[in-house]
Design a protein around this motif. Structure first.
Motif, mmCIF file in Angstrom:
data_model
loop_
_atom_site.group_PDB
_atom_site.id
_atom_site.type_symbol
_atom_site.label_atom_id
_atom_site.label_comp_id
_atom_site.label_asym_id
_atom_site.label_seq_id
_atom_site.Cartn_x
_atom_site.Cartn_y
_atom_site.Cartn_z
ATOM 1 N N SER A 66 0.793 -1.149 0.022
ATOM 2 C CA SER A 66 -0.060 -0.147 0.103
ATOM 3 C C SER A 66 0.836 1.274 0.056
ATOM 4 O O SER A 66 1.751 1.569 0.856
ATOM 5 C CB SER A 66 -0.907 -0.213 1.104
ATOM 6 O OG SER A 66 -1.756 1.016 1.299
ATOM 7 N N SER A 67 0.695 2.122 -1.050
ATOM 8 C CA SER A 67 1.828 3.261 -1.269
ATOM 9 C C SER A 67 1.073 4.331 -1.697
ATOM 10 O O SER A 67 0.045 4.518 -2.185
ATOM 11 C CB SER A 67 2.778 2.706 -2.319
ATOM 12 O OG SER A 67 3.329 1.374 -2.051
ATOM 13 N N SER A 68 1.826 5.482 -1.191
ATOM 14 C CA SER A 68 1.354 6.829 -1.340
ATOM 15 C C SER A 68 2.394 7.730 -2.214
ATOM 16 O O SER A 68 3.467 7.442 -2.161
ATOM 17 C CB SER A 68 1.044 7.597 -0.146
ATOM 18 O OG SER A 68 1.087 8.995 -0.044
ATOM 19 N N HIS A 69 1.769 8.411 -3.172
ATOM 20 C CA HIS A 69 2.757 9.665 -3.868
ATOM 21 C C HIS A 69 2.567 11.051 -3.480
ATOM 22 O O HIS A 69 1.521 11.326 -2.866
ATOM 23 C CB HIS A 69 2.045 9.337 -5.296
ATOM 24 C CG HIS A 69 2.690 10.319 -6.215
ATOM 25 N ND1 HIS A 69 4.061 10.523 -6.472
ATOM 26 C CD2 HIS A 69 2.138 11.496 -6.869
ATOM 27 C CE1 HIS A 69 3.990 11.326 -7.511
ATOM 28 N NE2 HIS A 69 3.065 12.168 -7.610
ATOM 29 N N ASN A 70 3.565 11.687 -3.395
ATOM 30 C CA ASN A 70 3.637 13.075 -2.724
ATOM 31 C C ASN A 70 2.780 13.249 -1.596
ATOM 32 O O ASN A 70 1.822 13.873 -1.333
ATOM 33 C CB ASN A 70 2.795 14.060 -3.804
ATOM 34 C CG ASN A 70 4.166 14.079 -5.076
ATOM 35 O OD1 ASN A 70 5.173 13.685 -5.092
ATOM 36 N ND2 ASN A 70 3.675 14.947 -6.082
ATOM 37 N N THR A 71 3.020 12.532 -0.490
ATOM 38 C CA THR A 71 2.180 12.351 0.657
ATOM 39 C C THR A 71 2.106 13.498 1.367
ATOM 40 O O THR A 71 1.096 13.816 1.856
ATOM 41 C CB THR A 71 2.779 11.132 1.572
ATOM 42 O OG1 THR A 71 3.410 10.044 0.752
ATOM 43 C CG2 THR A 71 2.042 10.769 2.775
ATOM 44 N N TYR A 72 2.721 14.444 1.214
ATOM 45 C CA TYR A 72 2.710 15.881 2.044
ATOM 46 C C TYR A 72 1.632 16.759 1.391
ATOM 47 O O TYR A 72 1.380 17.647 2.101
ATOM 48 C CB TYR A 72 4.075 16.583 1.946
ATOM 49 C CG TYR A 72 4.554 16.647 0.620
ATOM 50 C CD1 TYR A 72 4.233 17.477 -0.492
ATOM 51 C CD2 TYR A 72 5.718 15.350 0.180
ATOM 52 C CE1 TYR A 72 4.900 17.555 -1.682
ATOM 53 C CE2 TYR A 72 6.001 15.512 -1.197
ATOM 54 C CZ TYR A 72 5.644 16.436 -1.997
ATOM 55 O OH TYR A 72 6.072 16.550 -3.264
ATOM 56 N N LEU A 73 1.033 16.420 0.170
ATOM 57 C CA LEU A 73 0.128 17.328 -0.445
ATOM 58 C C LEU A 73 -0.966 16.647 0.020
ATOM 59 O O LEU A 73 -1.421 15.482 0.058
ATOM 60 C CB LEU A 73 0.083 17.111 -1.942
ATOM 61 C CG LEU A 73 1.324 17.686 -2.613
ATOM 62 C CD1 LEU A 73 1.550 17.585 -4.062
ATOM 63 C CD2 LEU A 73 1.521 19.336 -2.171
ATOM 64 N N VAL A 74 -2.337 17.744 0.357
ATOM 65 C CA VAL A 74 -3.386 17.373 0.944
ATOM 66 C C VAL A 74 -4.589 17.982 -0.286
ATOM 67 O O VAL A 74 -5.736 17.826 0.071
ATOM 68 C CB VAL A 74 -3.821 18.109 2.226
ATOM 69 C CG1 VAL A 74 -2.872 17.471 3.342
ATOM 70 C CG2 VAL A 74 -3.628 19.455 1.992
#
Length: 1017
Positions: A433-441
């Motif tokens: 389970s992976s996230s891209h550009n996690t810092y963006l909301v």
């Protein structure tokens, strides 16, 4: 991108004019007030959404919640100890919600519901708080907590200056909001009195924040505790009311009578409620049904024919409302003697034959459950103690069956506790389970970077987060989205947050993917920060330096792994090393344990595949009208001294021509990539692609461009059997929409990184992939055919020669009913709730994928992948559909078949067209239990509705093998796929400007095109 922004500015004036004209027409229209239309929010007694909270002051998962039922007056503490909870004792967040974290609702006993929390008198009168604005301005305002109205107000006289408590998602303090304190210039000395309220805006995907500073610690504690406690209490209270709990109903009646008599003394005999009062109660409880149906139930309860209900008659009305006619049919089918009820043996046969439960492995568990629900049915009274009841002497009545079928014990998904399983295959054999550009909301450009992005993804079970690191002006690295006009946040604060929430949802390893744009000195600082904060959690050396395989997730439980590009040698800048031990030189060191070439499989790749585009770099032709330089925000592991337009660490060298001014990854940082060292792609036969710790990263467009030919697919699939790969969204997805991860899972890609802030089809598939059973760990074992080369046995049947083996799946889904659907606040007041349910199937051989060369005509024996129930008019409370849909699917991977349930509102009485979706739920078929199941429903943000559900019956037939001609899947499909593209371009049938909510958007086609248009289903 620039052209698009210019166009939007130039057309803005006309847009405002058009909106103004429409608004004028809308305002001049008169509307008939519907009986189902919502009233002012002042009367609402609780929320309709179960907020997915993460305790700001506690990193441990919160205790499960006690929600009350109509039989809680029979509560026995022993039952909780023995069974873990009573019926309805948890909200369904942990048990039902796809990938959501455990809720942090406070535990409550039945006495909590009528009394509620104690609100400090200071907050009722109002206290002064400093409200901090984006411009770093502080304004001292009087904040008042209106508990009865369920809101916080300030600037008295301005009705818009308020926050409804039911909209509050989080109240954060301390380190979780330290970045906000720094950004807003709040002194460190005031951190102990600084708090932030995160609250939802109805029908919007984005949350808002309010930053406040209390004058003293006591006021700070009052506000933080009161907001959290009241918010949780209202959720518990509302769920208890919607379960028609007797104590909660009595408390609600008392409250209504107190308002009616304005606190005047009166006798119980004077307490009455007329029909308009009952209508108002139903609206406040989010009950939406036709007035004539409501009037019929009112008349049944009005036994004195006075037109007004006393409390006894109101209880009859409540009993009429909670009758489940749909489950009554199930009860009558099960019970040979409905008057006597369901015996223990009938119940066990039902569980075994209809529900598919494994009752024989733990018969005492099911015996205890039967006794518990039979007793709670009310037939056997409350004086008989739990210990004296015997399974053979009691039966379940209709109410007891309703209780069981709507409880967590009848959970629709396979579940497993962490103590029951281990993940003992190498990392490369799992989807992660992976996230891209996690810092963006929010969007990818001109939007907000926030610590909240990491908290939100980690509490939902994400196991791979991304951090884009840049040089900070003060010598400290920062995290931002490059030159995309986003704010910067502290790298140290990001690492602190990741460390705090890393293992809240899963104890299995977390991958931190670093995209490094820092110079050498701040890279050293990055390495030091991670070693200092992560401490012993950080993997700094291999478990076995001489192993040619990756370790297993269970071997590195509670550990953090770093993905970073390897250290570069000055004379050979594109080679990466694999040694992870401290102080050892990486690069081309022959002593590196990971430099040993190993075959990617038990058999070598045939020579004819060496010309595959994926086996070597391929030049990209230059397109007219395309901007030569791209925003430097999506490089995977690249480090730049100057602006560069590189797009991927795996793009070909020709694409980097003239753009080679890159700095080096310093040794102290590069050596942290122990099991995940990013390498440049030079073909699968290159030395870099033989190291067991390497990872290839592709942007979705690059991956797709090089994987259309069948030989490319084979080479890629064989690589991913042994080694790691990550695919991330195209740079053109400015709105943070997602691709269809199924496209990459079916090629064995372990990390299909998504924008978690957008709950579109891609994210729904991802959420369903990692939900149920061991999949909640964030790791899903790939199908066997993706992990091992299959050698066909001798003596194949004649029909199999020259054909492809596939699995034929047949299953029935009966949508029986829906319960307590929430009315969207955006629905016009003259519109009634006319719901229907749409069922849609997704699988790895889905022929709707226009980017795949296999797209085209589906297998002739397959059924359509979409079905819809009839529309039920004017009933959002308990619409009965009774629609049975049969599906036949031919697929290579039966483990990757997904079912999506979408509740839609008809605008014209038809179940076709682009109607509004108000709720959805998606599950993987192999973890979806059979039989009668109650499914949760989620809103457009992926938050679970507190009491809205679907009641279904699911039946899956045994899977059979079939043989499909190769020509049907390849040649014919490719031609059809090309015709689809021609049709789209000629007739311009895109709907990119649709205003539908995010979960109406379809990413089944991958969502990538030169114009970045996103079609809908």
């Amino acid at each position: 991108m620039a052209e698009a922004l210019n166009n939007s500015h130039s057309s803005g004036k006309g847009l405002i004019r058009r909106l103004s004209n429409r608004a004028t027409k809308f305002a001049s229209r008169t509307r008939r007030q519907s009986a189902a239309a919502p009233m002012s929010r002042e009367g609402s007694v609780g929320p309709g959404i179960l907020r997915r909270r993460s305790d700001s002051t506690n990193t441990a998962p919160a205790a499960e919640t006690v929600l009350l039922t109509d039989s809680d007056d029979e509560f026995h503490p022993d039952e909780v100890n023995e069974f873990g909870s009573i019926y309805g004792a948890e909200s369904m967040a942990r048990d039902f919600s796809s990938g959501s974290a455990a809720p942090s609702l406070a535990s409550a006993s039945f006495v909590d519901v009528p009394t509620g929390p104690v609100v400090p008198m200071a907050l009722v009168k109002g206290t002064y708080l400093h409200k901090i604005s984006k411009k770093k301005k502080s304004k001292r305002l009087l904040f008042i907590l209106e508990a009865d109205a369920g809101k916080v107000t300030w600037e008295k006289g301005r009705s818009t200056k308020c926050i409804y408590i039911d909209d509050i998602k989080e109240v954060r303090i301390g380190s979780d909001i330290r970045q906000y304190r720094i950004d807003y210039g709040v002194p460190e000395s005031e951190e102990g009195r600084f708090f932030t309220i995160f609250y939802a805006v109805p029908d919007k995907s984005r949350s808002k924040t309010m930053h406040l500073i209390a004058d003293d610690e006591e006021t700070f504690a009052h506000w933080v505790n009161a907001l959290d406690t009241i918010s949780k209490h209202r959720e518990v209270h509302m769920a208890s009311l919607m379960a028609f709990n007797d104590s909660a109903i009595r408390g609600y009646w008392n409250g209504e009578m107190t308002k009616q008599f304005e606190n005047r003394q009166h006798s119980p005999g004077e307490e009455r409620m007329d029909f308009p009062g009952v209508e108002r109660v139903c609206r406040n409880l989010h009950i939406h049904m036709a007035q004539k149906q409501l009037r019929a139930k009112f008349n049944v309860a009005d036994q004195t024919r006075s037109g007004r209900l006393n409390f006894s008659e109101f209880q009859i009305f409540v009993r009429e409302m909670k009758q489940r006619e749909d489950i009554r049919k199930v009860f009558e089918k099960l019970a040979t003697d409905p008057e006597r009820g369901i015996s223990f043996h009938q119940f066990m046969r039902f569980l075994r034959d209809e529900q598919g439960e494994d009752v024989d492995s733990n018969p005492s568990l099911w015996e205890n459950r039967f006794i518990r629900y039979a007793r709670r049915g009310g037939k056997h009274g409350t004086d008989t103690t739990f210990q004296r009841l015997d399974k053979d002497s009691i039966t379940m009545n209709e109410h007891a069956l309703v209780a069981y079928l709507t409880s967590k014990d009848n959970c629709p998904l396979v579940r497993a506790s962490p103590a029951e399983y281990s993940l003992d295959r190498p990392f490369n054999e799992y989807f992660i389970s992976s996230s891209h550009n996690t810092y963006l909301v929010g969007r990818q450009i001109a939007d907000v970077a926030s610590i909240e992005g990491y908290i939100s993804t980690l509490v939902r079970g994400c196991r791979s987060v991304e951090i884009d690191c840049w040089d900070g002006s003060d010598g400290q690295p920062i995290v931002k989205h490059g030159y995309a006009m986003t704010n910067a946040i502290s790298f140290r604060e990001v690492i602190n947050t990741v460390n705090k929430y890393a293992f809240v949802a899963s104890r299995f390893p977390l991958w931190v993917s670093l995209e490094v744009h820092c110079g050498a000195s701040q890279q050293e600082v990055m390495a030091e920060i991670m070693r200092d904060i992560f401490g012993p959690r950080l993997v700094t050396e291999p478990l076995d330096p001489y192993s040619t395989k990756l370790p297993t997730p269970s071997e590195l439980k509670d550990r953090i792994l770093i993905k970073v590009k390897g250290t570069h040698q000055a004379h050979e800048p594109q080679r990466t090393g694999g040694d992870a031990s401290a102080g050892r030189r990486r690069g081309n060191s022959l002593t590196s344990p990971f430099m040993k070439p190993v075959s990617s499989d038990n058999a070598s790749i045939p020579a004819r595949y060496l010309s595959s585009p994926l086996l070597g770099p391929t030049p990209r032709p230059t397109r007219r009208g395309v901007v030569g330089e791209r925003v430097d925000t999506i490089n995977e592991g690249q480090v730049h001294d100057t602006v560069s337009s590189s797009t991927s660490e795996c793009d070909s060298e020709e694409e980097k021509r003239g753009k080679r001014r890159t700095s080096k990854i310093v040794q102290s940082l590069g050596e942290l990539g122990v099991y995940c060292s990013g390498v440049k792609f030079h073909g699968f036969e290159s030395a870099e692609c033989k190291k067991s710790n390497h990872i290839l990263s592709f942007m979705e467009g690059t991956f797709r461009k090089h994987s259309k030919a069948s030989d490319s697919k084979l080479a890629l699939t064989r690589h991913n059997m042994r080694y790691m790969m990550r695919v991330y969204p195209q740079y053109s997805r400015l709105s943070s929409d997602n691709f269809n991860p199924m496209m990459y899972w079916r090629r064995g890609v372990q990390m299909a990184a998504l924008n978690w802030q957008t709950f579109d089809l891609g994210m729904q598939l991802n959420q369903a992939m990692f939900d149920g059973g061991t999949d909640q760990s964030g790791y899903v074992l790939k199908p066997e055919s993706m992990r091992e080369i299959r050698i066909l046995p001798d003596g194949l049947p004649a029909e199999a020669i020259g054909k492809l083996e596939r699995q034929n799946m047949s299953f029935h889904i009966n949508i029986i009913s829906a319960q307590q659907l929430i009315r969207p606040s955006s629905l016009p007041s003259n519109r009634t709730l006319d719901p229907y349910v749409e069922i849609e199937i997704f699988h790895t051989n889905d022929k709707r994928d226009k980017h795949d060369s296999m797209a085209g005509v589906s297998i002739l024996t397959d059924t359509p992948l979409k079905a819809a129930t009839p529309v039920v008019k004017e009933n959002g409370f308990n619409p009965v559909f009774g629609h049975d849909a049969r599906f036949v699917v031919t697929t290579k991977h039966p483990e990757l078949v997904f079912v999506r349930f979408s509740v839609k509102l008809s605008s014209d009485g038809e179940n076709t067209g682009r109607n509004t979706t108000i709720a959805t739920y998606m599950a993987k078929l192999n973890v979806l239990k059979q039989g009668y199941r109650t499914l949760p429903l989620l809103d457009s943000n992926g938050d679970q509705y507190l009491f809205s559900t679907l009641f279904c019956h699911i039946k899956v037939d045994p899977t059979t093998s079939v043989y499909v001609p190769k020509a049907r899947e390849n040649n014919g499909g490719e031609a059809v796929g090309k015709l689809k593209n021609i049709s789209r371009n000629v007739f311009n049938r895109s709907t990119a400007n649709s205003t539908k909510s995010s979960f109406d958007k379809s990413s089944v086609d991958g969502g990538y095109s030169d114009s970045s248009q996103q079609p809908f289903i």
